[in-house]
Structures are given as structure tokens and as C-alpha cells.
Write a protein that holds these residues in place. Structure first.
Motif, short mmCIF file in Angstrom:
data_model
loop_
_atom_site.label_atom_id
_atom_site.label_comp_id
_atom_site.label_asym_id
_atom_site.label_seq_id
_atom_site.Cartn_x
_atom_site.Cartn_y
_atom_site.Cartn_z
N VAL A 68 48.85 72.65 -32.11
CA VAL A 68 48.30 73.69 -32.99
C VAL A 68 48.56 73.25 -34.43
N ILE A 69 47.57 73.36 -35.26
CA ILE A 69 47.72 72.94 -36.65
C ILE A 69 47.30 74.06 -37.59
N CYS A 70 48.18 74.36 -38.53
CA CYS A 70 47.84 75.28 -39.61
C CYS A 70 47.32 74.43 -40.76
N ASN A 71 46.05 74.62 -41.09
CA ASN A 71 45.41 73.80 -42.11
C ASN A 71 45.62 74.43 -43.49
N ALA A 72 46.57 73.86 -44.23
CA ALA A 72 46.87 74.34 -45.58
C ALA A 72 46.50 73.26 -46.60
N ASP A 73 45.42 72.54 -46.30
CA ASP A 73 44.98 71.49 -47.22
C ASP A 73 43.96 72.05 -48.21
N GLU A 74 44.13 73.29 -48.57
CA GLU A 74 43.20 73.97 -49.48
C GLU A 74 42.98 73.16 -50.75
N SER A 75 41.77 72.73 -50.98
CA SER A 75 41.51 71.86 -52.15
C SER A 75 40.17 72.08 -52.81
N LEU A 81 52.01 71.99 -39.85
CA LEU A 81 51.44 72.66 -41.01
C LEU A 81 51.11 71.56 -42.00
N TYR A 82 49.81 71.31 -42.18
CA TYR A 82 49.38 70.22 -43.07
C TYR A 82 49.04 70.83 -44.42
N ILE A 83 49.85 70.51 -45.41
CA ILE A 83 49.69 71.14 -46.73
C ILE A 83 49.40 70.07 -47.78
N ARG A 84 48.49 70.38 -48.67
CA ARG A 84 48.09 69.37 -49.67
C ARG A 84 49.28 68.98 -50.54
N GLY A 85 49.30 67.74 -50.94
CA GLY A 85 50.43 67.18 -51.70
C GLY A 85 50.67 67.85 -53.04
N GLU A 86 49.61 68.48 -53.59
CA GLU A 86 49.76 69.13 -54.89
C GLU A 86 50.44 70.49 -54.77
N TYR A 87 50.59 71.00 -53.55
CA TYR A 87 51.20 72.31 -53.33
C TYR A 87 52.68 72.18 -53.00
N ARG A 88 53.41 71.43 -53.80
CA ARG A 88 54.82 71.20 -53.49
C ARG A 88 55.62 72.49 -53.53
N LYS A 89 55.28 73.36 -54.48
CA LYS A 89 56.02 74.62 -54.59
C LYS A 89 55.86 75.43 -53.30
N PRO A 121 44.11 68.07 -26.63
CA PRO A 121 43.51 69.36 -27.02
C PRO A 121 44.26 69.98 -28.20
N THR A 122 43.51 70.36 -29.22
CA THR A 122 44.14 70.80 -30.47
C THR A 122 43.38 71.97 -31.06
N VAL A 123 44.14 72.93 -31.56
CA VAL A 123 43.56 74.03 -32.32
C VAL A 123 43.93 73.85 -33.79
N VAL A 124 42.93 73.85 -34.67
CA VAL A 124 43.17 73.83 -36.11
C VAL A 124 42.66 75.13 -36.69
N ASN A 125 43.52 75.86 -37.37
CA ASN A 125 43.10 77.10 -38.03
C ASN A 125 43.56 77.11 -39.47
N ASN A 126 42.75 77.75 -40.28
CA ASN A 126 43.05 77.94 -41.69
C ASN A 126 44.22 78.94 -41.85
N VAL A 127 44.93 78.84 -42.97
CA VAL A 127 46.08 79.72 -43.26
C VAL A 127 45.69 81.19 -43.15
N ASP A 142 44.96 80.50 -49.86
CA ASP A 142 45.98 80.02 -48.94
C ASP A 142 47.29 79.73 -49.68
N ARG A 143 47.15 79.22 -50.89
CA ARG A 143 48.33 78.96 -51.71
C ARG A 143 49.08 80.27 -51.98
N VAL A 144 48.37 81.35 -52.32
CA VAL A 144 49.03 82.63 -52.57
C VAL A 144 49.72 83.13 -51.30
N LEU A 145 49.03 83.06 -50.16
CA LEU A 145 49.63 83.52 -48.90
C LEU A 145 50.91 82.73 -48.59
N LEU A 146 50.85 81.41 -48.78
CA LEU A 146 52.01 80.57 -48.44
C LEU A 146 53.17 80.78 -49.41
#
Lengths: 583, 234
Positions: free
Chosen positions: A247-254, A290-298, A373-379, A261-265
Motif C-alpha cells: 500500500v502506498i500513500c502518494n504524497a508526491d504532490e507537485s 509514504l512517498y513524499i516529495r523531496g521539497e516537503y521536508r517539513k 499487487p499494490t494500492v496507491v492512493n493520494n493523501v 496534501d501538504r496541509v493535511l500532512l
């Protein structure tokens, strides 16, 4: 510039041994984390360091180099002790991002993309940094500065500057109840508001198939842009042969203009974590990413802390809440590539490769991460899940419409009085969001709204009474996308906006398939000339052919939507492309 | 064996085994679908998209080299949408890459009425000729990024992994680790990359020297010297 630099220090590879120890046994799948770790130690990834990473992880050196050169946040050449990144994509561009970039450039005496002669600073033009409600935005290393101004570059560089917290509003606060309070909700606060009751209910009273049925009954569809029914996706992965499942939480919001997604996280990290754990329970996965974009370090640090809290409370790990169900989440940090938000490119990235999207079919539910088998969902999608399980699908369906149940987060930015994140029920008119909640257009009359995202389409005043549901928006020709509502007043030169969007796609194209690799470049070139007022006969035909070829023939969703906004602008404002509308 | 699949391609019915690609099914009917990146002996990744066809009820065009047939499928291999995409892809490629030594692509440009001036002001992918070994030269200004060389250097044939990519998007290029010369890399000079290159980007050194006007004797002398030089320095 680089010839003026002092000679690079001798690379002492001894520290690298210990740095790589945890990664070496994982092989190629640990390549990105290993490169991130090595870069933290050495500042960049010089040849001997890259070679050692490749040797220890068993990755061919040419492949290591291919990966380093693919990701914008991995550096093969020396960079400054500090890196300053300035967003000049819309809407930061409208708020003076370019002037900020120019003033820092002048102050540091360095061109964007270069390093100062004293080696202290690298200046970069950045793609959207996901804080569009506080445009323009500057990132000093990992520190986000908001409402940047061009007149005080020194103050910006010192970091002594505003770091605005999220601006959250709306008619209803189901997803955002814990957001906008200036600090992340702790696990105690999340629990006090009903958090983790859904997980308790699921593992205590519900079979995994019950969870899937509940999500299916809720009518929840993906909030990342593709709007695929979440329950159907889960059912596909749960029933697919193959083990383990992921299962993957897609936090690569770009995507420019997107920051939900950044606000939720940052503000309520546990909601998407609980959703991810529930997804794991439903499909039978033991490992989540949880795959998060590199610019979202905070945000990454906040989520890391939240995962530790959840583990301590028994919501993660073996025998969750005393059940047989065990599950854990690993954070994977992206490295500067919008394309990695595309689910198959995201798999490639976790597997330690360049972020090239894969051919579909096969689909992720049967052949996803590591071919399993993999599920990817947005934050945002995952943040809905605990609400549905806790209150039941019937209650969820009381909000919104039959075909678009629930609430939706909208990222309001640009020329509007109160930019921010707004939660509303599906079905409210666009006018309500823009005027009642957002306070209306500032700086003149409304010219247009980029709706859905950089890959969205333009709405004008005649669209303001469109109800914001999947069905109504589809009829109006507006994609909901990632919930972006980017407002432009009448004074804005839309050709500059289009040039900015085209730059983003050309910069972020992975280069795999010809239509996007070549088309995003040609689209950008034509729009650059148009923005300068240089019209050529056949511009519209060229843009249309390039646009439709990308839309029709590209391999993945990035290429297929890289021209959507441009094609929409040609329909909406044909005069912009003929010279008649020159400003 | 499972049941055969029956489909229609350009109005003609054809029956093929499950798992057949649209490209192969069309070939059964004698219908040639143009390709650039596709190679019979390489994995297909659907990169060039020249083989896209219109499948009724599909949202976007489908890459015939990897898309498998379905029962009752109705395929159009030269519909206006297909023609537009192929022509535009060819025009954009022609404007970015030197295709003078790619006769198959030249024929495709003619077949699809590609206008060579359409994107003439667009950026080109320029490159110097890399002459770093006695076996072959590399001229990436002729590279169409079909990936075949990278594939045969890796899992498709040799498992040598000497080359991969640098950059991304329009700036993508085939490259070694930190641009090292091929003799410094893991290259074993098997020559398979040169064999599968569809353009003049990878060319045997002898062929290149002959084009430069050198005689076979001069070439023999030169390559012998290069080999000696390498042995001494190595």
C-alpha cells in the motif's frame, strides 16, 4: 564560475562505510535513500562517492549516474553550502517570484543554476513548492519562506522571514478539522477528535472484505486527479494473486497550484496514516510506503514523528491493537521529479530507478511495486477513509451529491482576497468558493481561473455558477484534477501564464516517450515566443497539433495532460495567439 | 491453449492467439504499422509512439507494439487522429535530431507528409562525435533515444551495463558513468549496440574513417597504433 572555486576537498570515503551499512543489504531498492544519505554527508555526489554507493548496493555505475542525473535534488557537481530555491511557476510568478529570483541573483552575483564564487550559495529556479496560498515562496535548504519580497534579499537569505502556517477554511471541516491551528495535531489531539477509532473498529469488528465493501458503498473516488473508485482499486489488489502486497500513500504532490496534501500532512498527519493502515488491513498488506516529495521536508519530519507516535500507541507494528494484523510504514523521500507522482513512475523510484512511467496494462493492482499487487492512493483520498469507516458509508453519503459524495479540498490561489485551503461539500458552485469563501477577485475583474491544476482547463466568469461535482464539471469541460482553483485578474498577461505552465511540463517531462519528450519542449518554445509578442503564422496549428499529439499518444498521464491548459486557452482566448490581443 | 482472439483491423477480420500484439496481428493481414524504437529482439517499452493506432472505445491512442489484442477489438491504423500524431511526432523528431543517416525514418517522413520546416526554429540536440575507442564512434546528435543500445547492453543481451541515461526530458542523452570513456567503463565492445542502432549515432570506426576519406591501409595502421597505445598505457 566553477573555475574560481577553491579546489574540492579530498573525498574521505571512510565515513561512507557506516553511512551505507543500513542500505547495502537492501540493494537497489535503497538507492535513493542511500544517495540522499551520502549527499547529506558530502554536500553532493562526486564520482568516487557515487561509485562507492553503486558498489555497496550492487547497482551498475551507469545506472547510478542515470538516477543521480534524473532527479533535480541530487547533484553530480558541487553545490553551495546552502541552496536557495525560488518558485517562479504560477501563481508565484504573478506574486513577483521572478523579481525575487532576480534580486537574489543580483545580491549574490550569481545566475540561477550556479554556485557563488565563495562556494556559500547555490541559487535555483524551483518548480512549484506547494505553498501557493502564501506566494511567492522561497526555500532556503529545507526552510520555506512565504510572501517573499524582492526588496530585501539579505533578509530572505538570512532566513529571518515570515514562515506562514496554513490558511484553512470552508463550510465544513471533516477532513480539515485539525488543520489550520498553527501546529501539527498530536496523536492525543487526533484521538480526542475520534482518530484511530476507525482502525479499532476495523480490526475489532470488521473483516477486510467488510472494509472494502464499506469504502465501495461510500462512493469514494481518488482525489489525486484520476478519480478512480477507491474501493474497486482495493478489491482488485486484495483479490490479485501475489504476495506480499503493498500500500502506498502518494504524497508526491507537485502540480503547480496544489498544496492540499501538504496541509493535511503538516497539520493532521495521523489522518492519512490511519487511512494507509486501513488500506493495508483491507488488501492484506504488511508494508506500506509514504512517498513524499523531496521539497516537503517539513511535512516529512512531521509525518516521521507521527509514525513514531502511532508505533508507540500500537497502531503500527506487529499485532496492531492486539489483533493478528501487523503493518508498518516506511517513508520514502522523493528527489525532485514531478513525474514520480505518476503511480508506476513512483514504483520505479522506490525500486531505485529513474522515474520512468511503465506501460499500463498491467495495472498496479496486479503488477505494482516490485511486480506485486499494490494500492496507491493520494493523501486526501486516504484521509477520507477513517471518516467513512468510523461513521459508515451512509453518513459519508449525506454530504455532496449521489455521484460525488463527501467533501472536497480546494486549493485557492492567485488574484483572490483570501487564498487558502477550503473544504466544501461537493455541489457548491464555483462562485461560492471564489466570492463567499475566497473574498472575490482582487486587482480587477476576473479574467480566468485555471481549474484542476497545471494540467487543468480555464474557466471564465460564465462558469461561476457551475456546481463543483464530478458530473457537472465534466459537462462544463473542467477537470477537477487535484482541486486547484488558480485565479487571474484582467490585468494578467495569460501568455506569460501559459509560458510558465509550459516551462513546468518541459522541465518535468521524464523524456521516455517521444510525444512528451519533444512536445513539451516545442510547446514551451512556441509559447515563449508568443509571450514576447513574436507571432508566427501557423502558431495555433502547431500548438494544436503538438497538444493533441501529446494528449492522444503520450505514454502516461503527465504527457496526456501537458497541453490541456494550452488547448483550453486557445478555445477560450483565440485572440491571444494571433497578435490581435497583444497587450 | 485458450481460445483464439478475433478482431478487426482497418475493416479486415483477423484471428490470432491471445497475447498477440496489435502490431503482430496487423502484420498477419499484411498491414505494416510504422515503428522506430521497436526491434524484434529487444524488449518493447512503447517509447516512440509512432505505432499508435486508434482502438474504438479507447480514450487515447494505443501503442501497437505492446498493446495486446482483445476479442471484438476494432482497430484503425491510419485514422486522422493516428495520422496527426505520427506526422507531428516525425516532424518534431526531425527538428531535434540529425536523421540524415536514418533511411527508414526518412521514408516515414515522406509517407506522412512531414513538413521539415514546421519546427525549424526549435532547439536541436547537438553533440560532438565521441571517438574514444578503436571499435566504434558515437554521434549523439543522431540519437533518437530508442533505448535499444541501453537494453542490449543490459538485460536484453549482454548484462554489461556500460551505458544508461543522463538528463531528462528533451535533454535526455545516452551516457556512461560520469561521462567516462567507453574503455574506462564496463563496456566489452561486443558491438551489439552498434548492430541495433537505427540511425548513424553508433557507427563502426572503420566505416566512419572510410567516410572521412581514409584508405583501408591507413585505417589498419591507425587502429593498430591505437591498440598498442592502449596496451602500453594500460
Amino acid at each position: 564560475m566553477s573555475s574560481d572555486l577553491p579546489a574540492p576537498p579530498e573525498f574521505d570515503l571512510d565515513p561512507l562505510v557506516a553511512i551505507l551499512n543500513p542500505y547495502a543489504p537492501q540493494g537497489r531498492s535503497a538507492l535513493l535513500p542511500a544517495l540522499h544519505a551520502a549527499q547529506r554527508r558530502y554536500g553532493y555526489l562526486p564520482e568516487p562517492v557515487a561509485a562507492e554507493v553503486g558498489r555497496r548496493l550492487g547497482v551498475p555505475l551507469a545506472d547510478v549516474y542515470g538516477v543521480i542525473d534524473f532527479y533535480a535534488l541530487l547533484y553530480k557537481e558541487r553545490v553551495g553550502e546552502q541552496i536557495v530555491r525560488v518558485c517562479v511557476d504560477p501563481p508565484c510568478a504573478q506574486a513577483g517570484g521572478q523579481q525575487v529570483l532576480d534580486s537574489i541573483s543580483e545580491h549574490l552575483e550569481v545566475e540561477p543554476g550556479d554556485i557563488t564564487s565563495d562556494g556559500k550559495w547555490t541559487l535555483e529556479r524551483a518548480p512549484c513548492l506547494g505553498r501557493c496560498e502564501h506566494a511567492p515562496v522561497v526555500l532556503i535548504n529545507d526552510l520555506p519562506l512565504t510572501h517573499a519580497k524582492a526588496d530585501r534579499p539579505q533578509a530572505l537569505l538570512s532566513g529571518d522571514w515570515e514562515q506562514a502556517s496554513s490558511q484553512v477554511g470552508g463550510d465544513i471541516r471533516l477532513l480539515t478539522g485539525n488543520c489550520g491551528k498553527g501546529a501539527p495535531a498530536t496523536i492525543g489531539e487526533y484521538e480526542a477528535a475520534g482518530g484511530y477509532a476507525a482502525l479499532r473498529k476495523a480490526v475489532g469488528e470488521m473483516a477486510p472484505t467488510d472494509v472494502i465493501e464499506e469504502i465501495k458503498a461510500s462512493g469514494l473516488v481518488g482525489r489525486g486527479g484520476a478519480a478512480f473508485p477507491t474501493g474497486v482499486k482495493w478489491e482488485g489488489a486484495a483479490g490479485a494473486p501475489g504476495d506480499p502486497k503493498y500500500v502506498i500513500c502518494n504524497a508526491d504532490e507537485s502540480e503547480p497550484g496544489t498544496f492540499k496534501d501538504r496541509v493535511l500532512l503538516e497539520d493532521d498527519p495521523h489522518s492519512s496514516l490511519e487511512g494507509t493502515i486501513l488500506a493495508g488491513y483491507a488488501v492484506g498488506a504488511e508494508v506500506g510506503y509514504l512517498y513524499i516529495r523531496g521539497e516537503y521536508r517539513k511535512a516529512e519530519n512531521i509525518v516521521r514523528n507521527a509514525i513514531d507516535e502511532a508505533r508507540r500507541q500500537g497502531y503500527l507494528g506487529a499485532n496492531i491493537l492486539g489483533s493478528e494484523f501487523g503493518f508498518d510504514i516506511e517513508i520514502r523521500s522523493g528527489a525532485g521529479a514531478y513525474i514520480c507522482g505518476e503511480e508506476t513512475a513512483l514504483f520505479e523510484s522506490i525500486e531505485g530507478k529513474r522515474g520512468f512511467p511503465r506501460i499500463k496494462p498491467p495495472f498496479p493492482t496486479t503488477h505494482g511495486l516490485f511486480g506485486k499487487p499494490t494500492v496507491v492512493n493520494n493523501v486526501e483520498t486516504l484521509a477520507n477513509v477513517p471518516l467513512i469507516i468510523r461513521g459508515g458509508s451512509q453518513a459519508f453519503r449525506e454530504r455532496g451529491t449521489e455521484e460525488s459524495p463527501g467533501t472536497k479540498l480546494f486549493c485557492l490561489s492567485g488574484d483572490v482576497a483570501r487564498p487558502g485551503l477550503y473544504e466544501v461539500e461537493f455541489g457548491v458552485p464555483l462562485r461560492h468558493l471564489l466570492e463567499d469563501l475566497g473574498g472575490g477577485v482582487v486587482g480587477g475583474e476576473l479574467q480566468g481561473i485555471l481549474f484542476g491544476g497545471a494540467a487543468g482547463a480555464f474557466a471564465t466568469a460564465q462558469h461561476l455558477d457551475v456546481k463543483m461535482t464530478f458530473e457537472d464539471l465534466k459537462e462544463a469541460g473542467l477537470p477537477l484534477g487535484s482541486g486547484v482553483v488558480m485565479v487571474f485578474n484582467e490585468a494578467r498577461d495569460m501568455r506569460q501564464v501559459l509560458r510558465g505552465l509550459a516551462h513546468f511540463f518541459a522541465d518535468e517531462s521524464c523524456g521516455k516517450c517521444y510525444p512528451c519528450q519533444l512536445g513539451t519542449q516545442r510547446q514551451y518554445e512556441i509559447l515563449t515566443e508568443l509571450a514576447k509578442g513574436n507571432y508566427q503564422p501557423g502558431d495555433v496549428e502547431r500548438l494544436t497539433d503538438v497538444g493533441w499529439t501529446m494528449t492522444d499518444a503520450s505514454l502516461c498521464g503527465l504527457g496526456q495532460t501537458a497541453a490541456t491548459a494550452v488547448l483550453s486557452a486557445i478555445d477560450t482566448w483565440p485572440e491571444l495567439f494571433s497578435g490581435n490581443g497583444a497587450q | 491453449m485458450t481460445e483464439a482472439i478475433k478482431l478487426i483491423i482497418d475493416g479486415n477480420s483477423v484471428t490470432v492467439p491471445p497475447g498477440t500484439t496489435i502490431l503482430s496481428a496487423a502484420a498477419e493481414l499484411g498491414t505494416e504499422i510504422p515503428t522506430i524504437c521497436y526491434h524484434d529482439h529487444c524488449s518493447s517499452y512503447g517509447i516512440c509512439r509512432l505505432c499508435v493506432v486508434e482502438v474504438e472505445d479507447a480514450r487515447v491512442l494505443q501503442p501497437a507494439c505492446v498493446a495486446e489484442v482483445r476479442d471484438g477489438m476494432n482497430v484503425h491504423t491510419r485514422s486522422p487522429r493516428v495520422e496527426r500524431s505520427r506526422r507531428t511526432i516525425l516532424e518534431m523528431l526531425d527538428s531535434a535530431v540529425n536523421l540524415n543517416e536514418a533511411p527508414e525514418i526518412q521514408a516515414q517522413l515522406r509517407d506522412y507528409d512531414a513538413n521539415p520546416k514546421r519546427f525549424e526554429n526549435g532547439a536541436k540536440r547537438e553533440s560532438i562525435i565521441i571517438d574514444d575507442n578503436p571499435m566504434f564512434v558515437r554521434d549523439y546528435s543522431q540519437c533518437v533515444l530508442c533505448w535499444r543500445c541501453v537494453q542490449v547492453c543490459a538485460e536484453d543481451a549482454q548484462y554489461t551495463y556500460a551505458i544508461n541515461f543522463s538528463g531528462r526530458g528533451f535533454e535526455t542523452s545516452i551516457d556512461t558513468f560520469f561521462n567516462q570513456s567507453l574503455p574506462e567503463s564496463t563496456c566489452v565492445f561486443c558491438g551489439q549496440c552498434v548492430d541495433v542502432c537505427p540511425t548513424g549515432a553508433l557507427k563502426p570506426k572503420r566505416e566512419w574513417l572510410l567516410e572521412q576519406g581514409q584508405t583501408p591501409d591507413e585505417i589498419m595502421q591507425l587502429t593498430r597504433m591505437e591498440r598498442r597505445g592502449r596496451r602500453r598505457s594500460g
